[in-house]
Write a protein that holds these residues in place. Structure first.
Motif, PDB file in Angstrom:
ATOM      1  N   GLU A 125      -5.973   9.170  -8.268  1.00  0.00           N
ATOM      2  CA  GLU A 125      -5.992   7.864  -7.607  1.00  0.00           C
ATOM      3  C   GLU A 125      -5.736   8.022  -6.119  1.00  0.00           C
ATOM      4  O   GLU A 125      -4.592   7.939  -5.660  1.00  0.00           O
ATOM      5  CB  GLU A 125      -4.939   6.943  -8.237  1.00  0.00           C
ATOM      6  N   PRO A 126      -6.781   8.255  -5.314  1.00  0.00           N
ATOM      7  CA  PRO A 126      -6.584   8.391  -3.861  1.00  0.00           C
ATOM      8  C   PRO A 126      -5.999   7.136  -3.214  1.00  0.00           C
ATOM      9  O   PRO A 126      -5.351   7.225  -2.164  1.00  0.00           O
ATOM     10  CB  PRO A 126      -7.994   8.703  -3.337  1.00  0.00           C
ATOM     11  N   LYS A 127      -6.183   5.980  -3.846  1.00  0.00           N
ATOM     12  CA  LYS A 127      -5.606   4.752  -3.285  1.00  0.00           C
ATOM     13  C   LYS A 127      -4.082   4.829  -3.269  1.00  0.00           C
ATOM     14  O   LYS A 127      -3.437   4.324  -2.340  1.00  0.00           O
ATOM     15  CB  LYS A 127      -6.061   3.532  -4.084  1.00  0.00           C
ATOM     16  N   LEU A 128      -3.494   5.446  -4.297  1.00  0.00           N
ATOM     17  CA  LEU A 128      -2.042   5.580  -4.339  1.00  0.00           C
ATOM     18  C   LEU A 128      -1.560   6.607  -3.315  1.00  0.00           C
ATOM     19  O   LEU A 128      -0.482   6.452  -2.730  1.00  0.00           O
ATOM     20  CB  LEU A 128      -1.590   5.971  -5.744  1.00  0.00           C
ATOM     21  N   VAL A 129      -2.341   7.652  -3.102  1.00  0.00           N
ATOM     22  CA  VAL A 129      -2.012   8.622  -2.050  1.00  0.00           C
ATOM     23  C   VAL A 129      -2.041   7.934  -0.692  1.00  0.00           C
ATOM     24  O   VAL A 129      -1.124   8.096   0.122  1.00  0.00           O
ATOM     25  CB  VAL A 129      -2.992   9.809  -2.072  1.00  0.00           C
ATOM     26  N   ARG A 130      -3.080   7.147  -0.459  1.00  0.00           N
ATOM     27  CA  ARG A 130      -3.186   6.442   0.823  1.00  0.00           C
ATOM     28  C   ARG A 130      -2.034   5.471   1.011  1.00  0.00           C
ATOM     29  O   ARG A 130      -1.477   5.350   2.102  1.00  0.00           O
ATOM     30  CB  ARG A 130      -4.523   5.706   0.916  1.00  0.00           C
ATOM     31  N   ARG A 131      -1.652   4.786  -0.056  1.00  0.00           N
ATOM     32  CA  ARG A 131      -0.532   3.848   0.055  1.00  0.00           C
ATOM     33  C   ARG A 131       0.748   4.584   0.450  1.00  0.00           C
ATOM     34  O   ARG A 131       1.489   4.130   1.323  1.00  0.00           O
ATOM     35  CB  ARG A 131      -0.336   3.110  -1.276  1.00  0.00           C
ATOM     36  N   TYR A 132       1.017   5.719  -0.219  1.00  0.00           N
ATOM     37  CA  TYR A 132       2.221   6.486   0.104  1.00  0.00           C
ATOM     38  C   TYR A 132       2.193   6.937   1.564  1.00  0.00           C
ATOM     39  O   TYR A 132       3.183   6.800   2.291  1.00  0.00           O
ATOM     40  CB  TYR A 132       2.346   7.701  -0.816  1.00  0.00           C
ATOM     41  N   VAL A 133       1.065   7.449   2.003  1.00  0.00           N
ATOM     42  CA  VAL A 133       0.939   7.928   3.381  1.00  0.00           C
ATOM     43  C   VAL A 133       1.112   6.785   4.372  1.00  0.00           C
ATOM     44  O   VAL A 133       1.847   6.901   5.363  1.00  0.00           O
ATOM     45  CB  VAL A 133      -0.419   8.629   3.579  1.00  0.00           C
ATOM     46  N   ASP A 134       0.454   5.663   4.114  1.00  0.00           N
ATOM     47  CA  ASP A 134       0.541   4.520   5.029  1.00  0.00           C
ATOM     48  C   ASP A 134       1.978   4.011   5.145  1.00  0.00           C
ATOM     49  O   ASP A 134       2.444   3.651   6.233  1.00  0.00           O
ATOM     50  CB  ASP A 134      -0.364   3.385   4.546  1.00  0.00           C
ATOM     51  N   VAL A 135       2.693   3.978   4.013  1.00  0.00           N
ATOM     52  CA  VAL A 135       4.052   3.420   4.003  1.00  0.00           C
ATOM     53  C   VAL A 135       5.051   4.358   4.667  1.00  0.00           C
ATOM     54  O   VAL A 135       5.919   3.932   5.444  1.00  0.00           O
ATOM     55  CB  VAL A 135       4.484   3.099   2.557  1.00  0.00           C
ATOM     56  N   PHE A 136       4.938   5.654   4.399  1.00  0.00           N
ATOM     57  CA  PHE A 136       5.990   6.583   4.820  1.00  0.00           C
ATOM     58  C   PHE A 136       5.641   7.436   6.045  1.00  0.00           C
ATOM     59  O   PHE A 136       6.515   8.144   6.551  1.00  0.00           O
ATOM     60  CB  PHE A 136       6.374   7.487   3.651  1.00  0.00           C
ATOM     61  N   GLU A 137       4.440   7.347   6.532  1.00  0.00           N
ATOM     62  CA  GLU A 137       4.058   8.124   7.712  1.00  0.00           C
ATOM     63  C   GLU A 137       4.926   7.844   8.931  1.00  0.00           C
ATOM     64  O   GLU A 137       5.226   8.768   9.703  1.00  0.00           O
ATOM     65  CB  GLU A 137       2.584   7.859   8.034  1.00  0.00           C
ATOM     66  N   PRO A 138       5.383   6.609   9.157  1.00  0.00           N
ATOM     67  CA  PRO A 138       6.181   6.340  10.365  1.00  0.00           C
ATOM     68  C   PRO A 138       7.576   6.965  10.360  1.00  0.00           C
ATOM     69  O   PRO A 138       8.237   6.997  11.403  1.00  0.00           O
ATOM     70  CB  PRO A 138       6.286   4.805  10.382  1.00  0.00           C
TER      71      PRO A 138
END
Length: 256
Positions: A65-78
């Protein structure tokens, strides 16, 4: 601050808690305990409300599920660091996320996922490697044995970090778990796909736990503790299960 466990001079890194689905839904005390430990050490921690599942359960079952990977990255990248009270989920983030992104032919996401994964830490890693302490000022006057979960032991390589933290807990009676490197039989979906084998492995693990005479079984993954604890409850073994964070969060003012 005179206590040795409070000597950490927080550089005020921006740290976030990724609590994991299981902790958030079923065992919130492990997440709350993680926050108490970090705040005791002078490290503020944020809980981003946008976080969701890391996708480990899906990936382990063959559904990337790349959408879940993207969500994790978007949320925690900062954030400067992400703390995870789970070797299993931390391992998935570090080892599965870039792979899932690449399987989706999204190299840009894979690169971002690798960068966020590098600053994602299992709790004992964060305490020892980032905050540079193996003494968090804990007090826990009980007989405890520790189960090193498979993902923390084999995938993350946390080594003796959890034991170093436990050995510095005041009043604890820490006893070694026989055959401690054996899997408990949970393995995410393994226990569902192979119930008979899982049950046999669980029986061996329970035998080891009971052999120690411990009041408490401690581990860094609530999923494994749920599996073992369920078995111990069914046979009325009288052993309670607590996450590593819950043991480390205990103090003389508020012992568990």
């Amino acid at each position: 601050m005179s206590q040795s466990w409070r000597l950490y001079d927080a550089r005020r890194m921006r740290a976030a808690l990724f609590t994991t689905c299981l902790v958030d839904a079923l065992f919130p005390d492990a997440g709350k305990a993680t926050v108490r430990i970090l705040e005791r050490l002078g490290q503020p921690v944020e809980f981003p409300l946008e976080q969701t599942c890391c996708g480990q359960m899906h990936a382990n079952t063959g559904y990337f599920e790349p959408k879940l990977v993207r969500r994790y990255v978007d949320v925690f990248e900062p954030y400067d660091a992400v703390v995870v009270p789970s070797g299993s989920c931390a391992g998935a983030i570090r080892h599965q996320h870039p792979m899932i992104a690449r399987e989706a032919n999204d190299e840009a996401l894979a690169t971002r996922a690798e960068a966020v994964a590098k600053k994602t830490y299992e709790l004992s890693e964060f305490l020892i490697d980032v905050l540079k302490t193996d003494d968090v000022g804990a007090y826990f006057p009980h007989r405890v044995t520790y189960h090193p979960t498979c993902h923390s032991l084999r995938m993350l390589g946390v080594g003796d970090r959890p034991l170093r933290l436990l050995r510095n807990v005041r009043a604890i009676d820490l006893v070694e778990l026989p055959r401690n490197d054996e899997c408990c039989g949970f393995g995410g979906t393994f226990s569902i796909k192979n119930p008979d084998v899982s049950a046999a492995m669980l029986a061996d693990k329970m035998e080891s736990v009971i052999e120690t005479g411990a009041e408490v079984l401690c581990a860094g993954d609530r999923s494994c503790l749920m599996h073992i604890g369920g078995g111990l409850d069914r046979i009325h073994a009288g052993v309670r299960t607590l996450h590593l964070a819950e043991v480390l969060a205990g103090t003389q003012d508020a012992p568990l």
